[in-house]
Motif scaffolding. Structure first.
Motif, PDB file in Angstrom:
ATOM      1  N   ASP A   2       7.640  15.352   4.459  1.00  0.00           N
ATOM      2  CA  ASP A   2       9.606  15.818   4.780  1.00  0.00           C
ATOM      3  C   ASP A   2       9.839  16.335   3.924  1.00  0.00           C
ATOM      4  O   ASP A   2       9.451  15.848   3.020  1.00  0.00           O
ATOM      5  N   TYR A  25      12.441  23.843   6.112  1.00  0.00           N
ATOM      6  CA  TYR A  25      12.183  22.614   6.291  1.00  0.00           C
ATOM      7  C   TYR A  25      10.498  22.271   6.447  1.00  0.00           C
ATOM      8  O   TYR A  25      10.193  23.743   7.278  1.00  0.00           O
ATOM      9  N   THR A  26       9.649  21.088   6.355  1.00  0.00           N
ATOM     10  CA  THR A  26       8.384  20.889   6.863  1.00  0.00           C
ATOM     11  C   THR A  26       9.467  19.223   7.401  1.00  0.00           C
ATOM     12  O   THR A  26       9.752  18.087   6.996  1.00  0.00           O
ATOM     13  N   THR A  71      11.354  27.380  11.509  1.00  0.00           N
ATOM     14  CA  THR A  71      11.696  26.295  10.602  1.00  0.00           C
ATOM     15  C   THR A  71      12.612  26.329   9.391  1.00  0.00           C
ATOM     16  O   THR A  71      12.537  25.892   8.411  1.00  0.00           O
TER      17      THR A  71
END
Lengths: 113, 114
Positions: A2, A25-26, A71
């Motif tokens: 993350d 984001y991931t 995302t």
């Protein structure tokens, strides 16, 4: 793993200008997303949050929409004021409520009269 | 209502010295955290605690120790300071898990190791 990628700063705007600070984001699944703000000489404080896709968080004229398809969780304000000068941090909490927030690097905003 | 109080605000250490960063909260929060922020980086979790007597490692615990003998206090101990520990340290607290609860942060402690 993350992670959060945040727009590089610093950003300098004139009063009443439009603000966008990008955040992507991931993460696996559906994390919770946050914007924290740090005013000079103070600790970070929560500005707004969103806990599921398409949610819009808002506070003090700031808004951010949780976009699962891109995302992203970009911070926006239609008309900034000198008092908005601060450092802004994007953060995520992984699904399941883990005891950690993953923070971006922070973006310093200066608003000039 | 003071919130989260960190001391000292600034400190310069020599390599190999040790010190303790103090953190106190007056909100009766069960959860407390220590983060560090290096230049150009996001905050990284060092240690956290879910209640008195319970602590656990975060992402970057090496070179640090913590204890939680009371609900209010969560000191961070640096043993054998190294230049890599030059950073700004933030203490935070929350009523519950960080994902579902607002974190309240202290103003930060800037540490330089020379």
């Amino acid at each position: 793993g993350d992670s959060v990628t945040q727009m590089e700063g610093p950003v300098t705007l004139s009063e009443e200008a439009f603000l966008t600070i990008n955040c992507t984001y991931t993460a696996t699944g559906y994390p919770s997303l946050f914007w924290y703000v740090q005013y000079p000489g103070e600790g970070l404080q929560l500005l707004l949050k969103a806990t599921k896709a398409d949610d819009k968080g808002s506070n003090k004229g700031f808004e951010a929409t949780y976009r699962k398809e891109t995302t992203s969780f970009h911070l926006e304000k239609g008309s900034v004021q000198v008092s908005d000068s601060a450092v802004y941090f994007c953060a995520l909490s992984p699904p399941g409520g883990a005891n950690n927030l993953f923070f971006g690097t922070g973006t310093r905003l200066t608003v000039i009269p | 209502n003071a919130g989260v109080t960190q001391t000292p605000k600034f400190r310069i250490l020599k390599i190999g010295q040790s010190m303790t960063l103090q953190c106190t909260q007056d909100m009766n929060h069960n959860y407390m955290y220590w983060y560090r922020q290096d230049p150009g980086m996001g905050l990284k979790l060092i240690y956290y605690s879910v209640g008195a007597g319970i602590t656990d490692k975060g992402e970057v615990p090496n070179g640090y120790n913590v204890s939680r003998s009371t609900t209010e206090d969560f000191p961070l101990r640096l043993e054998l300071a190294a230049p890599s520990q030059t950073s700004v340290y933030f203490c935070a607290s929350s009523a519950g898990r960080s994902g579902a609860n607002v974190l309240t942060f202290g103003a930060g402690s800037r540490l330089t190791v020379l």
